[in-house]
Design an enzyme around this catalytic site. Structure first.
Site, short mmCIF file in Angstrom:
data_model
loop_
_atom_site.label_atom_id
_atom_site.label_comp_id
_atom_site.label_asym_id
_atom_site.label_seq_id
_atom_site.Cartn_x
_atom_site.Cartn_y
_atom_site.Cartn_z
N HIS A 177 -83.78 -14.12 -7.19
CA HIS A 177 -84.36 -14.54 -5.90
C HIS A 177 -83.93 -13.62 -4.76
CE1 HIS A 177 -85.87 -18.14 -7.82
NE2 HIS A 177 -84.70 -18.24 -8.41
N GLY A 217 -49.32 -22.13 16.44
CA GLY A 217 -50.40 -23.04 16.83
C GLY A 217 -51.17 -22.47 18.00
N ARG A 239 -46.57 -15.68 6.22
CA ARG A 239 -47.40 -16.52 7.08
C ARG A 239 -48.05 -15.74 8.20
NH1 ARG A 239 -46.33 -22.02 6.75
NH2 ARG A 239 -47.18 -22.25 8.83
N LYS A 279 -61.05 -12.90 -4.51
CA LYS A 279 -59.80 -12.22 -4.82
C LYS A 279 -59.93 -10.72 -4.57
CE LYS A 279 -57.38 -14.67 -4.85
NZ LYS A 279 -57.58 -16.10 -4.79
N TRP A 305 -48.97 -13.99 13.67
CA TRP A 305 -50.33 -13.67 13.24
C TRP A 305 -51.17 -13.88 14.50
CZ3 TRP A 305 -55.12 -16.13 12.81
CH2 TRP A 305 -56.04 -15.51 11.97
N GLU A 330 -64.71 -17.19 -6.76
CA GLU A 330 -63.27 -16.96 -6.63
C GLU A 330 -62.91 -15.51 -7.01
OE1 GLU A 330 -60.80 -18.09 -5.32
OE2 GLU A 330 -59.03 -17.48 -6.44
O1 M6R Z 1 -53.17 -23.86 1.32
P1 M6R Z 1 -54.61 -24.10 1.02
O2 M6R Z 1 -54.88 -24.26 -0.44
O3 M6R Z 1 -55.20 -25.22 1.82
O4 M6R Z 1 -55.34 -22.77 1.49
C1 M6R Z 1 -56.73 -22.65 1.48
C2 M6R Z 1 -57.16 -21.24 1.69
O5 M6R Z 1 -56.73 -20.78 2.95
C3 M6R Z 1 -56.61 -20.30 0.62
O6 M6R Z 1 -56.98 -20.71 -0.66
C4 M6R Z 1 -57.13 -18.87 0.85
O7 M6R Z 1 -58.51 -18.80 0.64
C5 M6R Z 1 -56.39 -17.87 -0.04
N1 M6R Z 1 -56.06 -16.68 0.70
C6 M6R Z 1 -57.19 -17.42 -1.20
O8 M6R Z 1 -56.51 -16.54 -2.01
#
Ligand code: M6R
Length: 618
Positions: free
Chosen positions: A514, A102, A27, A495, A75, A491
């Site tokens: 374009h 938070g 996290r 990645k 973080w 996507e």
């Molecule tokens: O937990 P969530 O699905 O809401 O998260 C959304 C994005 O933060 C999450 O998909 C993020 O883009 C990932 N790091 C992508 O791999």
């Protein structure tokens, strides 16, 4: 974002706290810290490190035991990455300690006020105002002969905080008490045989207990080793319900894989089976989504679906848009949640908001739901984490059932979300005129999808690894797709960016003429998603256009397509399926390509720099 843990009870709080914190490192991982009560010295001791949770065991005396501890993995938001800014933060006398996830929005005013009253701040964080504010309130209460308890002061302090918080709080003078509070940041209580453990998410505590009590926004929990009291936003003692988490601790471990990301890619066949299980009646061409039963009538009469999500979940939503419009004939709009909540969306009667989120804790997605709910709009969710904020705040929903996703890069959540969107298209489509034959066809093809994903994993991995090596020097990539696979291009690019730190752009193939094709040359390869579907000829044309500019092409093609073997430089093959389901197959090679590109570049795959698994702040 940050991860917080607290423990109080008969167990060893330091050991339990650090063990849980280790599982929250995904996290946030720029620094970590712990505070615990040292009974021998009758003081709270704290330790902080920039080297990760494992290092915390080194900086404190590992033999130290304690009945109460709070821990944090950070973080950074307010204040740079430094030991001073790492949590927990203490008051002027090192007695009251706080770990926070938070943002305290009014910290500047509070800091000014507290500084004027003689408090000394050492960090640049917003969090540090919290222990000082509690200290100030206790001092005032004592001076007035009022209630000097920690719980009383915390309740008063919470009333003065604006913003989002998950908080764990301990006090040298009250080592028999641990306080937890939540407002727009995730926090739950685990009930163990020896006491209570508080954590930002359930995966952290699974080794110690699967019994949890979810906290709501505005809740404050007062914990002793033997009991708990939870007060709601109105300061009323409220009843709590214990839930059982079904995930096993093993599901949250790496299970022999070098990284969670690779493990989670290889889990996709099973994850898809779990996401689909019991939800299809193929012979009747129906999807059964029990979690939506209570709102079925409102869905039947829906006039528009507004999908809100972030990152990978947003791309899944874009695929859902195409599915729902083509198969259910219902208008759909898809928004990045952070835009949706601030663009003053105009709602109409019959609107349904569909939130998609793996963690269920993404602040922007939760904020978008609140915006819609305030206007009386029906909100449904596709969420993985049971009991999470979005799962609880939506009116109804479908769980993904894919187990914990630990790697920051989302993989199995994406394919499960797309599969559930296909189920949803059948579910709502069959209410609105989709034929039995079409329902049967989608259901039958969807049932085969897990095996087809397994087949890709059995046949393509070594080849993808070699191709990742071949393109190791490339500094830019273009990902191109159309229709259902436009979002797969987005996507695939995400990645590669987030794991390998390689610049990649996902572009609708129709758009390259374009502008973007100007960038193509021999050093700017393109990944072109071109399965045999309704836009195949157009994608073959795109490949030719890129090759004509000396661009190298990696194609995603349907097995047996020899023409693309000739036309492209390299090919990743996927089995044939229904066009609407091709994204589930086409994304697998792109996930693996990003994974191996990251490994080859020596990156920390599961914890990419600057990122966190759940984005619980705006
Ligand atoms: O937990 P969530 O699905 O809401 O998260 C959304 C994005 O933060 C999450 O998909 C993020 O883009 C990932 N790091 C992508 O791999």
């Amino acid at each position: 974002m940050c991860g917080i843990v607290g423990y109080i009870g008969k167990g060893d709080a330091v050991a339990i706290g650090l063990d849980c914190l280790k599982r929250l490192e995904y996290r946030g991982y720029d620094s970590a810290g712990i505070a615990f009560f040292d009974a021998e010295e009758n003081r709270v001791r704290s330790a902080k490190t920039l080297k990760g949770v494992a290092d915390l065991g080194r900086v404190i005396d590992e033999k130290k035991t304690s009945p109460v501890a709070i821990c944090h993995t950070r973080w950074a938001t307010h204040g740079g990455v430094s030991e001073i800014n790492a949590h927990p933060h203490g008051d002027c006398h090192g007695e009251i300690w706080v770990a926070h996830n938070g943002i305290i929005e009014n910290y500047k005013e509070l800091k000014k006020w507290l500084t004027a009253r003689g408090h000394t701040f050492v960090s640049e964080t917003d969090t540090e105002v919290v222990p000082h504010l509690i200290e100030e309130i206790i001092k005032g209460n004592k001076a007035r002969g009022g209630n000097p308890s920690l719980a009383h002061a915390v309740r008063e302090a919470l009333g003065q905080l604006k913003g989002a918080y998950g908080l764990v709080i301990m006090d040298k003078t009250h080592p028999e008490t641990l306080i937890a509070a939540r407002n727009f940041s995730p926090l739950l209580l685990g009930v163990t045989d020896s006491g209570y453990v508080v954590a930002s998410d359930a995966t952290a505590i699974l080794k110690h207990t699967n019994r949890v009590i979810y906290l709501d926004d505005g809740d404050m929990a007062v914990l002793t080793g033997t009991g708990h009291e939870v007060y709601d936003v109105g300061k009323n003692l409220r009843e709590t319900t214990e839930h059982t988490i079904e995930w096993s601790p093993e599901e949250a471990e790496k299970g022999g894989y070098p990284h969670f990301m690779l493990k989670e890619i290889f889990e996709e066949p099973d994850a898809l089976k779990n996401a689909i299980r019991g939800r299809l009646v193929p012979q009747e061409g129906l999807a059964k989504l029990g979690g939506l039963a209570d709102v079925e009538e409102r869905l039947r009469n829906a006039k528009r679906i507004l999908i809100v999500a972030c990152g990978t979940a947003y791309y899944a939503g874009k695929i859902g848009e195409y599915m729902l419009e083509e198969y259910a004939g219902i208008p759909v709009e898809v928004d990045v949640a952070s835009e949706f909540r601030y663009r003053k969306p105009v709602f109409q009667e019959g609107d349904v908001v569909l939130a998609i989120s793996q963690s269920g804790e993404t602040a922007d997605t939760a904020g978008a739901i609140r915006e819609a709910k305030e206007k009386g709009v029906l909100c449904v969710g596709i969420v993985n984490a049971v009991g999470s904020t979005i799962a609880r705040e939506t009116d109804a929903g479908v769980y993904a059932h894919i187990g914990p996703e630990i790697s920051v890069a989302s993989t199995k959540a994406f394919t499960a979300q797309v599969a559930i969107l296909a189920l949803f298209a059948v579910y709502i489509g069959r209410m609105r005129g989709m034929s039995l034959a079409t329902g049967k066809r989608v259901a039958e093809e969807l049932q085969k999808i897990p095996e087809l994903v397994a087949h890709i994993l059995e046949t393509q991995v070594e080849h993808i690894k070699e191709v990742a090596e071949k393109y190791r020097e490339a500094k830019n990539f273009m990902f191109l797709g159309r229709k259902y696979n436009y979002a797969v291009a987005l996507e695939g690019a995400l990645k590669l960016k987030e794991t390998a730190y390689v610049h990649a752009e996902g572009i609708s193939a129709g758009e390259i003429k374009h502008g973007p094709i100007a960038m193509i040359d021999k050093d700017f390869p393109a990944v072109v998603i071109a399965p045999k579907d309704s836009v195949y000829e157009k994608m073959a044309g795109t490949i030719a256009e890129v090759r004509a500019r000396e661009g190298r092409v990696i194609a995603i093609a349907t097995e047996g397509d020899e023409a693309l073997r000739e036309a492209a430089d390299d090919v990743f093959y996927i089995p044939k399926t229904l066009e609407m389901l091709t994204p589930i197959l086409a994304v697998i090679p792109l996930q693996l390509f990003a994974y191996y590109a990251a490994v080859l570049r020596g990156h920390n795959v599961d914890r990419p720099r600057n990122l966190a698994k759940s984005v619980t702040v705006e």
